[in-house]
Design a protein around this motif. Structure first.
Motif: not given
Length: 168
Positions: A1-14
């Motif tokens: 829920p906090h992807g992109g530049a909100i919590e960086p690196g989480t989108s790529e991992l997801a």
């Protein structure tokens, strides 16, 4: 829920963990700056399309970013069996796995997006900034395009835990 530049690196991992066989929902902050203002607590998260994907899912894994510089995977959520399977796989992969001392980062609230799947329970990972920096050349938007071998190793270990827990 906090992807992109909100919590960086989480989108790529997801994206990598979901691969081609798991459903995926991400809310990404893509503003040039100030993306932290887009952070919605997991108990208040209500983006309809993301919620719809979660509510139709038998298993839910939420990947978050935590701010500390140590290299830790904080694991939480209400799905004890899946949590244990993921914890064991991560520990076998030599990752430091703990429960966060901050109750708000433990993912146990029923209203938490990770606990809103069909079974009303899920798993929440809080990956420290220190750990996430080992996955990319940097946590900037440009740096996240360059993934390290540690990124792939983490994804493989995490998917192993999901398989053991019956989520894959």
């Amino acid at each position: 829920p906090h992807g992109g530049a909100i919590e960086p690196g989480t989108s790529e991992l997801a994206y990598a963990v979901a691969a081609h066989d798991l459903h995926l929902a991400i809310l990404e902050g893509t503003k040039p700056r100030g993306n932290s203002a887009l952070h919605i607590t997991s108990t208040n998260f209500d983006e309809p399309r993301c919620v719809g994907v979660v509510e139709q899912s038998d298993f839910v894994l939420a990947i978050h970013g935590e701010r500390s510089s140590n290299k830790v995977v904080y694991i939480g959520g209400a799905d004890i069996d899946l949590r244990n399977a993921i914890s064991e796989a991560l520990a076998e992969g030599c990752y430091d796995v703990r429960e966060h001392q901050n109750i708000n980062l433990q993912g146990k609230a029923l209203q938490n997006i990770c606990n809103r799947g069909k079974n009303k329970m899920g798993v929440q990972l809080e990956l420290t900034r220190g750990l996430r920096t080992t996955f990319f050349s940097s946590l900037s938007a440009e740096g996240r395009k360059s993934k390290t071998s540690e990124f792939q190793r983490f994804v493989e270990v995490l998917r192993r835990g999901l398989q053991r827990g019956g989520a894959i």
